[in-house]
Design a protein around this motif. Structure first.
Motif, PDB file in Angstrom:
ATOM      1  N   VAL A 234     -32.724-171.585  72.793  1.00  0.00           N
ATOM      2  CA  VAL A 234     -31.761-172.419  73.196  1.00  0.00           C
ATOM      3  C   VAL A 234     -31.630-173.486  72.150  1.00  0.00           C
ATOM      4  N   ILE A 235     -30.770-173.895  71.540  1.00  0.00           N
ATOM      5  CA  ILE A 235     -30.485-175.104  70.612  1.00  0.00           C
ATOM      6  C   ILE A 235     -30.031-175.956  71.471  1.00  0.00           C
ATOM      7  N   ILE A 236     -30.468-177.215  71.533  1.00  0.00           N
ATOM      8  CA  ILE A 236     -29.661-178.397  72.495  1.00  0.00           C
ATOM      9  C   ILE A 236     -29.491-179.469  71.419  1.00  0.00           C
ATOM     10  N   THR A 237     -28.358-179.958  71.302  1.00  0.00           N
ATOM     11  CA  THR A 237     -27.963-181.196  70.293  1.00  0.00           C
ATOM     12  C   THR A 237     -27.154-181.990  71.087  1.00  0.00           C
ATOM     13  N   ASN A 238     -27.362-183.688  70.930  1.00  0.00           N
ATOM     14  CA  ASN A 238     -26.540-184.569  71.345  1.00  0.00           C
ATOM     15  C   ASN A 238     -25.330-184.684  70.534  1.00  0.00           C
ATOM     16  N   ALA A 239     -25.001-183.723  69.533  1.00  0.00           N
ATOM     17  CA  ALA A 239     -23.907-183.821  68.937  1.00  0.00           C
ATOM     18  C   ALA A 239     -22.669-183.253  69.722  1.00  0.00           C
ATOM     19  N   LYS A 240     -21.265-183.641  69.381  1.00  0.00           N
ATOM     20  CA  LYS A 240     -20.211-183.488  70.132  1.00  0.00           C
ATOM     21  C   LYS A 240     -19.574-181.949  69.559  1.00  0.00           C
ATOM     22  N   PHE A 241     -19.756-181.053  70.187  1.00  0.00           N
ATOM     23  CA  PHE A 241     -18.799-179.816  69.490  1.00  0.00           C
ATOM     24  C   PHE A 241     -18.390-178.869  70.762  1.00  0.00           C
ATOM     25  N   ALA A 242     -17.342-178.230  70.596  1.00  0.00           N
ATOM     26  CA  ALA A 242     -16.681-177.447  71.441  1.00  0.00           C
ATOM     27  C   ALA A 242     -17.364-175.933  71.100  1.00  0.00           C
ATOM     28  N   LYS A 243     -17.069-175.135  72.159  1.00  0.00           N
ATOM     29  CA  LYS A 243     -17.596-173.956  72.156  1.00  0.00           C
ATOM     30  C   LYS A 243     -17.619-173.211  71.255  1.00  0.00           C
ATOM     31  N   THR A 244     -16.459-173.062  70.376  1.00  0.00           N
ATOM     32  CA  THR A 244     -16.344-172.296  69.281  1.00  0.00           C
ATOM     33  C   THR A 244     -17.285-172.662  68.073  1.00  0.00           C
ATOM     34  N   ALA A 245     -17.433-173.926  67.783  1.00  0.00           N
ATOM     35  CA  ALA A 245     -18.356-174.422  66.700  1.00  0.00           C
ATOM     36  C   ALA A 245     -19.779-174.042  67.269  1.00  0.00           C
ATOM     37  N   LEU A 246     -20.001-174.289  68.391  1.00  0.00           N
ATOM     38  CA  LEU A 246     -21.482-174.192  69.231  1.00  0.00           C
ATOM     39  C   LEU A 246     -21.899-172.534  68.841  1.00  0.00           C
ATOM     40  N   CYS A 247     -20.990-171.676  68.980  1.00  0.00           N
ATOM     41  CA  CYS A 247     -21.077-170.136  68.564  1.00  0.00           C
ATOM     42  C   CYS A 247     -21.731-170.033  67.179  1.00  0.00           C
ATOM     43  N   LYS A 248     -21.039-170.844  66.234  1.00  0.00           N
ATOM     44  CA  LYS A 248     -21.395-170.571  64.969  1.00  0.00           C
ATOM     45  C   LYS A 248     -22.816-171.270  64.591  1.00  0.00           C
ATOM     46  N   ILE A 249     -23.051-172.394  65.286  1.00  0.00           N
ATOM     47  CA  ILE A 249     -24.255-173.233  65.220  1.00  0.00           C
ATOM     48  C   ILE A 249     -25.485-171.995  65.968  1.00  0.00           C
ATOM     49  N   ALA A 250     -25.080-171.679  66.766  1.00  0.00           N
ATOM     50  CA  ALA A 250     -26.135-170.554  67.476  1.00  0.00           C
ATOM     51  C   ALA A 250     -26.317-169.434  66.439  1.00  0.00           C
ATOM     52  N   GLY A 251     -25.290-169.123  65.585  1.00  0.00           N
ATOM     53  CA  GLY A 251     -25.524-167.951  64.768  1.00  0.00           C
ATOM     54  C   GLY A 251     -26.375-168.433  63.523  1.00  0.00           C
ATOM     55  N   MET A 252     -26.055-169.611  63.025  1.00  0.00           N
ATOM     56  CA  MET A 252     -26.816-170.124  62.074  1.00  0.00           C
ATOM     57  C   MET A 252     -28.423-170.525  62.290  1.00  0.00           C
ATOM     58  N   ALA A 253     -28.618-170.724  63.628  1.00  0.00           N
ATOM     59  CA  ALA A 253     -29.826-170.790  64.154  1.00  0.00           C
ATOM     60  C   ALA A 253     -30.648-169.599  64.237  1.00  0.00           C
ATOM     61  N   HIS A 254     -29.902-168.419  64.112  1.00  0.00           N
ATOM     62  CA  HIS A 254     -30.657-167.046  63.938  1.00  0.00           C
ATOM     63  C   HIS A 254     -31.442-167.089  62.582  1.00  0.00           C
ATOM     64  N   ASN A 255     -30.935-167.907  61.570  1.00  0.00           N
ATOM     65  CA  ASN A 255     -31.629-167.927  60.328  1.00  0.00           C
ATOM     66  C   ASN A 255     -33.040-168.216  60.504  1.00  0.00           C
ATOM     67  N   GLY A 256     -33.356-169.162  61.573  1.00  0.00           N
ATOM     68  CA  GLY A 256     -34.757-169.694  62.103  1.00  0.00           C
ATOM     69  C   GLY A 256     -35.616-168.188  62.477  1.00  0.00           C
ATOM     70  N   TYR A 257     -34.787-167.399  63.169  1.00  0.00           N
ATOM     71  CA  TYR A 257     -35.544-166.250  63.636  1.00  0.00           C
ATOM     72  C   TYR A 257     -36.010-165.386  62.342  1.00  0.00           C
ATOM     73  N   ALA A 258     -34.884-165.179  61.473  1.00  0.00           N
ATOM     74  CA  ALA A 258     -35.043-164.240  60.231  1.00  0.00           C
ATOM     75  C   ALA A 258     -36.227-164.920  59.429  1.00  0.00           C
ATOM     76  N   ARG A 259     -36.387-166.177  59.344  1.00  0.00           N
ATOM     77  CA  ARG A 259     -37.402-166.919  58.368  1.00  0.00           C
ATOM     78  C   ARG A 259     -39.028-166.488  59.036  1.00  0.00           C
ATOM     79  N   SER A 260     -38.909-166.526  60.470  1.00  0.00           N
ATOM     80  CA  SER A 260     -40.128-166.495  60.987  1.00  0.00           C
ATOM     81  C   SER A 260     -40.675-165.140  61.670  1.00  0.00           C
ATOM     82  N   ILE A 261     -39.677-164.157  61.714  1.00  0.00           N
ATOM     83  CA  ILE A 261     -40.053-162.986  62.503  1.00  0.00           C
ATOM     84  C   ILE A 261     -39.550-161.848  61.706  1.00  0.00           C
ATOM     85  N   ARG A 262     -40.382-160.903  61.466  1.00  0.00           N
ATOM     86  CA  ARG A 262     -40.240-159.770  60.564  1.00  0.00           C
ATOM     87  C   ARG A 262     -40.847-158.427  61.011  1.00  0.00           C
ATOM     88  N   PRO A 263     -40.091-157.497  61.474  1.00  0.00           N
ATOM     89  CA  PRO A 263     -38.583-157.239  61.393  1.00  0.00           C
ATOM     90  C   PRO A 263     -37.990-158.198  62.567  1.00  0.00           C
TER      91      PRO A 263
END
Length: 322
Positions: A234-263
């Motif tokens: 879970v990503i938690i932020t005090n920034a103000k976003f609606a659901k659509t933007a948060l889906c994109k942020i969640a998707g970008m957070a998967h880059n953190g998985y890709a950097r750290s977990i292989r495969p």
């Protein structure tokens, strides 16, 4: 940019509950006033509840809790306890004379770690909420990370213990944090220097094999799904976003998985990331998404380095002492 505690982010309460003997547990993130939340699922085998609520086309604009748990699909019962806890406090989506708490959940597969007959249930979900009220959260072999393991290609004999981890930063008045239960199929790396910190052990159980190379070597005989995995966060932020933007942020957070977990994101994983907005700070979506990937990678490191040896599985701490 400054490191802070995940507890420094306001308008949330986080709690663990676990059955240490059985090797399973759950971690709840409560947002009693409701939080716009997005979700991005990349793994091929998720166990989840109310995920449809988080799609941009769905009517619900806010939810009241995210639950991370063990137990695979059996563990989805634990959300009932979170709903009960919130309903008792008159928290939820107003429907006529009553309020319906909206609780989303994802589970890891930890059934083979200790006692597969014990799974997170309604009582454990309720207990996690009580502990959240008291601020009882910690990284390591707790909550959803109680039965978490990594590196399972050659069977559980060569797997390592992982857990749940958290990390958060502030950038001016912006705060972004991550909580993640690491139960990955793949090896785990420190994203800053590329050093492997957990994963598939060699026969001596003191050194590592390369999960990717071992996977490639067995390409002719591997068939079907590989069970027993999934990293959920879970990503938690005090920034103000609606659901659509948060889906994109969640998707970008998967880059953190890709950097750290292989495969990562295999057909046997249920890799999922939620993103919750719990404040009203104005911030750029791409800045928050980029920070989300970094704090997620750091939270993964903490999930590994705070884990203790348990259930016969070695942990990072133990290997450092040799």
């Amino acid at each position: 940019m400054k490191e802070i505690s995940i507890r420094d982010i306001k308008n949330i309460k986080i709690g663990n509950a676990q059955n240490e003997k059985a090797g399973t547990g759950c971690t709840v993130i409560l947002c009693e006033q409701g939080a716009p939340t997005g979700l991005d699922v990349r793994g091929g085998g998720p166990a989840s509840r109310e995920s449809e609520l988080l799609k941009p086309m769905a009517a619900a604009e806010r939810i009241h809790a995210v639950l991370l748990s063990g137990g695979s699909a059996f563990g989805l019962d634990a959300s009932g306890g979170v709903q009960q806890y919130l309903e008792e406090r008159n928290i939820g989506f107003s429907v006529g004379p009553l309020k319906v708490p909206l609780v989303c959940q994802s589970c890891i597969f930890d059934l083979g770690v200790a006692d597969y007959r014990v799974r997170p249930d309604k009582a454990m979900g309720y207990e996690a909420c009580q502990n959240a009220e008291q601020g009882k959260y910690q990284d390591g072999n707790f909550g959803a990370g109680t039965g978490a393991t990594v590196g399972k290609l050659h069977g559980m004999e060569y797997a390592m213990k992982a857990g749940i981890g958290s990390y958060a930063v502030s950038l001016g008045n912006l705060q972004v944090g991550a909580i993640v239960a690491v139960n990955a199929f793949g090896d785990i790396f420190d994203w800053k220097n590329g050093q492997k910190i957990a994963g598939l052990l060699d026969k001596d159980k003191k050194s590592f094999l390369s999960m990717e190379e071992e996977l490639f070597n067995g390409y002719e005989i591997m068939t079907g799904e590989i069970p027993g995995n999934t990293t959920i966060g879970v990503i938690i932020t005090n920034a103000k976003f609606a659901k659509t933007a948060l889906c994109k942020i969640a998707g970008m957070a998967h880059n953190g998985y890709a950097r750290s977990i292989r495969p990562v994101h295999t057909s046997g994983d249920g890799d999922s990331i939620y993103a919750m907005s719990v404040g009203d700070v104005e911030a750029n979506q791409d800045v928050v998404g980029t920070l989300a990937a970094q704090v997620m990678s750091e939270a993964i490191i903490r999930a590994v380095k705070h884990a203790e040896p348990a259930y016969g599985y070695r942990a990072w701490k133990e290997l450092q002492e040799e």
